[in-house]
Each structure stands twice: as C-alpha cells, then as structure tokens.
Design an enzyme around this catalytic site. Structure first.
Site, PDB file in Angstrom:
ATOM      1  N   ASP A  58       0.834  -1.215   0.000  1.00 52.72           N
ATOM      2  CA  ASP A  58       0.000   0.000   0.000  1.00 52.72           C
ATOM      3  C   ASP A  58       0.864   1.259   0.000  1.00 52.72           C
ATOM      4  O   ASP A  58       1.929   1.283   0.625  1.00 52.72           O
ATOM      5  CB  ASP A  58      -0.894  -0.024   1.253  1.00 52.72           C
ATOM      6  CG  ASP A  58      -2.033   0.985   1.157  1.00 52.72           C
ATOM      7  OD1 ASP A  58      -2.253   1.545   0.063  1.00 52.72           O
ATOM      8  OD2 ASP A  58      -2.691   1.218   2.186  1.00 52.72           O
ATOM      9  N   ASN A  64       1.420   3.372  -3.000  1.00 57.55           N
ATOM     10  CA  ASN A  64       2.018   3.804  -4.277  1.00 57.55           C
ATOM     11  C   ASN A  64       1.571   5.214  -4.658  1.00 57.55           C
ATOM     12  O   ASN A  64       2.369   6.038  -5.116  1.00 57.55           O
ATOM     13  CB  ASN A  64       1.605   2.862  -5.413  1.00 57.55           C
ATOM     14  CG  ASN A  64       2.133   1.455  -5.226  1.00 57.55           C
ATOM     15  OD1 ASN A  64       2.983   1.227  -4.384  1.00 57.55           O
ATOM     16  ND2 ASN A  64       1.620   0.518  -5.997  1.00 57.55           N
ATOM     17  N   HIS A 124       2.917   3.275  -9.033  1.00 60.50           N
ATOM     18  CA  HIS A 124       2.681   1.844  -9.281  1.00 60.50           C
ATOM     19  C   HIS A 124       3.894   1.203  -9.945  1.00 60.50           C
ATOM     20  O   HIS A 124       4.240   0.064  -9.670  1.00 60.50           O
ATOM     21  CB  HIS A 124       1.434   1.652 -10.145  1.00 60.50           C
ATOM     22  CG  HIS A 124       0.166   2.061  -9.441  1.00 60.50           C
ATOM     23  ND1 HIS A 124      -0.096   1.717  -8.130  1.00 60.50           N
ATOM     24  CD2 HIS A 124      -0.900   2.787  -9.857  1.00 60.50           C
ATOM     25  CE1 HIS A 124      -1.278   2.215  -7.774  1.00 60.50           C
ATOM     26  NE2 HIS A 124      -1.780   2.876  -8.799  1.00 60.50           N
ATOM     27  N   LEU A 178      10.049 -21.370  -4.072  1.00 55.22           N
ATOM     28  CA  LEU A 178       9.127 -20.364  -3.518  1.00 55.22           C
ATOM     29  C   LEU A 178       7.815 -20.431  -4.288  1.00 55.22           C
ATOM     30  O   LEU A 178       7.819 -20.447  -5.525  1.00 55.22           O
ATOM     31  CB  LEU A 178       9.726 -18.954  -3.683  1.00 55.22           C
ATOM     32  CG  LEU A 178       8.792 -17.791  -3.341  1.00 55.22           C
ATOM     33  CD1 LEU A 178       8.648 -17.635  -1.826  1.00 55.22           C
ATOM     34  CD2 LEU A 178       9.299 -16.472  -3.933  1.00 55.22           C
ATOM     35  N   GLU A 196       0.467 -13.225  12.478  1.00 57.52           N
ATOM     36  CA  GLU A 196       1.052 -12.042  13.135  1.00 57.52           C
ATOM     37  C   GLU A 196       1.016 -10.876  12.147  1.00 57.52           C
ATOM     38  O   GLU A 196       1.388 -11.030  10.980  1.00 57.52           O
ATOM     39  CB  GLU A 196       2.508 -12.322  13.525  1.00 57.52           C
ATOM     40  CG  GLU A 196       2.672 -13.375  14.599  1.00 57.52           C
ATOM     41  CD  GLU A 196       2.113 -12.947  15.943  1.00 57.52           C
ATOM     42  OE1 GLU A 196       2.139 -11.732  16.249  1.00 57.52           O
ATOM     43  OE2 GLU A 196       1.648 -13.824  16.690  1.00 57.52           O
TER      44      GLU A 196
HETATM   45  C1  FPP Z   1      -1.805   0.340  -3.287  1.00 54.36           C
HETATM   46  O1  FPP Z   1      -1.330   1.648  -3.439  1.00 54.36           O
HETATM   47  C2  FPP Z   1      -1.347  -0.485  -4.343  1.00 54.36           C
HETATM   48  C3  FPP Z   1      -2.147  -1.050  -5.306  1.00 54.36           C
HETATM   49  C4  FPP Z   1      -3.595  -0.879  -5.388  1.00 54.36           C
HETATM   50  C5  FPP Z   1      -1.604  -1.876  -6.371  1.00 54.36           C
HETATM   51  C6  FPP Z   1      -0.399  -2.691  -6.022  1.00 54.36           C
HETATM   52  C7  FPP Z   1       0.323  -2.873  -7.283  1.00 54.36           C
HETATM   53  C8  FPP Z   1       1.643  -2.864  -7.429  1.00 54.36           C
HETATM   54  C9  FPP Z   1       2.581  -2.795  -6.311  1.00 54.36           C
HETATM   55  C10 FPP Z   1       2.256  -2.900  -8.783  1.00 54.36           C
HETATM   56  C11 FPP Z   1       1.981  -4.117  -9.541  1.00 54.36           C
HETATM   57  C12 FPP Z   1       2.242  -5.348  -8.785  1.00 54.36           C
HETATM   58  C13 FPP Z   1       2.780  -6.425  -9.306  1.00 54.36           C
HETATM   59  C14 FPP Z   1       2.912  -7.682  -8.513  1.00 54.36           C
HETATM   60  C15 FPP Z   1       3.238  -6.401 -10.688  1.00 54.36           C
HETATM   61  P1  FPP Z   1      -2.388   2.824  -3.592  1.00 54.36           P
HETATM   62  O2  FPP Z   1      -2.510   3.140  -5.032  1.00 54.36           O
HETATM   63  O3  FPP Z   1      -3.669   2.437  -2.922  1.00 54.36           O
HETATM   64  O4  FPP Z   1      -1.664   3.962  -2.842  1.00 54.36           O
HETATM   65  P2  FPP Z   1      -2.367   5.117  -1.966  1.00 54.36           P
HETATM   66  O5  FPP Z   1      -3.116   4.435  -0.864  1.00 54.36           O
HETATM   67  O6  FPP Z   1      -1.195   5.894  -1.466  1.00 54.36           O
HETATM   68  O7  FPP Z   1      -3.235   5.899  -2.900  1.00 54.36           O
END
Ligand code: FPP
Length: 250
Positions: free
Chosen positions: A23, A25, A40, A134, A210
């Site tokens: 979380d 990005n 992302h 893995l 945990e």
């Molecule tokens: C949350 O950050 C993240 C996501 C909804 C997507 C997670 C995706 C990735 C890490 C990239 C792709 C993954 C792979 C495995 C290729 P957010 O956008 O909710 O961030 P915020 O809460 O700060 O807005």
C-alpha cells in the site's frame, strides 16, 4: 497441583508464509509531484525485490495483494495502467521466476481480466508448476469474502447433490475449498503505508497470523525493511489462543 506445560505456545523460527498488502504507491507519487502511475511502476519494482528477498531468506510462500476486487472503482486510466504493469510484469518475470525455482499462482476472479492477461497467467502457472523453492501467489481481482462465499456455494451444491453430508462441513473442508488450498496459512502479514487494516485480504487464512504494519510507502519497501519485519515476527510469541508460560493450577 497441575502444571499446564508450555507446549502450545512457542517462539517461531522463521515465517514459512509471508503475505503483503503493498500500500502507498499513490501517496509516494503524490509526495514527488508525479502521477499515480509512477508510484505503481516503482511499486512493481519493489514487488520484484520482495520476491528476490523472500527467496534469499528462505520464505517458502509469498502472497502479494496486487489488485483487489474493489480497485475497479479507480479511474479507468489507473486501472488500465495497473493492468498494463501486470501484463509487463508477467511477461518479463516468468522466465526469471522459472529459472529461480519460483512457482507462480494467481488467486482471484479472472473473469473480468482481459483474455491476454488470463492466457499469460495460465501459461505462467503451467510453466512453473513443478518449481519448489518459492510459491509466489499474486492476488488479482481478489476479495476474501467473495472467496469464502464461492466456497460455501460449492459446498452447498455438493450437499444438495448428496455428495457431502452437512455434518461433514468443518473448518478443514472449508479451507480445502478456498483458492489457497494446499498453501499453509500466512505466518506473517506485512502492510505498508501506515494503514492498519486487512482490507478483505485472505480473511479466513489470516485468523492466527502475526500482523506487522510499517510506516513507509510500498515503493520504498526494501530488502532491509523485509528483513526487519521478519525479525519483528521472530520476536513474537504465537500462542494460538493458548497460554504463554506454564500455568500452575492448584
Ligand atoms: C496500493 O497503493 C497499491 C495497489 C492498489 C496496487 C499494487 C500494485 C503494485 C505494487 C504494482 C503491480 C504489482 C505487481 C505484482 C506487478 P495505492 O494506489 O492504494 O496507494 P495510496 O493508498 O497511497 O493511494
């Protein structure tokens, strides 16, 4: 005098299964005046590092929450960028996964994903099926409640068809009908970004897990942060509802 021994409470060694809610990005990008998609992209790089770290430290199962069933509510451009990243990630990483002994598994509802992504997933799962170092599970268009509801529906159909008796429905049977069947429950859940929620992720499987909440944004998650979370886990005492120290009852 009765002494209840310590047997049911123990200090864990290393986690066998780590699950991660990646979380933050968007906030990472906003803090730099960049579009969310840039966050992302860096998030996908952090995911690649997390897979490498898991392999290096001997974690046997790593489960990443890449796209929740609620994420469709985001602007179309962001959804399409996330899907594009995923497509790219699958194309570029499958060969590397395979060479490193990673078995890929994807959980979640594939019916809304574009057909080429579904094909990439199936091909990747098939190609890596025999690997054992893995197991990397990517949760994609995944929701924990939906997973349980689908399992319940299938069990109900089996009972109605006379294939199962209602009194055979227990925790073990339900677990065996979830998409994670064959994978041990997570020992450790890590969530970045300072939010302290499960957000409908693996809600059945996390019953005794945990939880470690980190105050950093996912694109900044490094090998060192992963190792620190594992040390935090190793310092905890898992009791599964039992007692911690020998208890003397007189
Ligand atoms: C949350 O950050 C993240 C996501 C909804 C997507 C997670 C995706 C990735 C890490 C990239 C792709 C993954 C792979 C495995 C290729 P957010 O956008 O909710 O961030 P915020 O809460 O700060 O807005």
């Amino acid at each position: 005098m009765t002494v209840i021994p310590l047997a049911s409470g123990h200090r864990p060694v290393s986690p066998i299964h780590v699950a991660i809610i990646m979380d933050g990005n968007g906030r990472w990008a906003r803090a730099r005046g960049l579009p969310r998609t840039a966050g992302h992209r860096r998030g996908a790089e952090a995911a690649r590092i997390a897979v490498e770290t898991a392999m290096r430290i001997g974690v046997q199962y790593l489960t990443l929450f890449a796209f929740s069933s609620e994420n469709w509510k985001r602007p179309e451009s962001e959804v399409s960028d996330l899907m594009g990243l995923l497509r790219h990630y699958l194309r570029s990483e499958i060969g590397r996964f395979h060479d490193g002994g990673v078995r890929l598994k994807v959980i979640g509802d594939r019916s809304r994903l574009s057909p080429d992504i579904v094909t990439l997933i199936s091909a990747g799962e098939e190609r890596t099926a025999g690997n054992q170092k893995l197991t990397l599970t990517i949760a994609l268009n995944y929701g924990g409640r939906a997973e349980i509801a689908i399992a319940a529906r299938h069990i109900a159909l089996d009972v109605a068809a006379g294939l199962l008796r209602a009194d055979e429905v227990d925790e073990r049977l339900i677990a065996s009908r979830l998409e994670t069947t064959g994978i041990p429950d997570p020992d450790l859940l890590i969530r970045t970004s300072g939010e302290q929620r499960i957000s409908n992720f693996l809600i059945w499987q996390l019953a005794y897990t945990e939880l470690v909440f980190l105050d950093l944004l996912w694109p900044d998650f490094s090998r060192k942060d992963f190792e620190a979370a594992i040390r935090e886990y190793e310092g905890r005492n898992r009791r599964y509802g039992a007692v911690q120290d020998p208890v003397i009852v007189s």
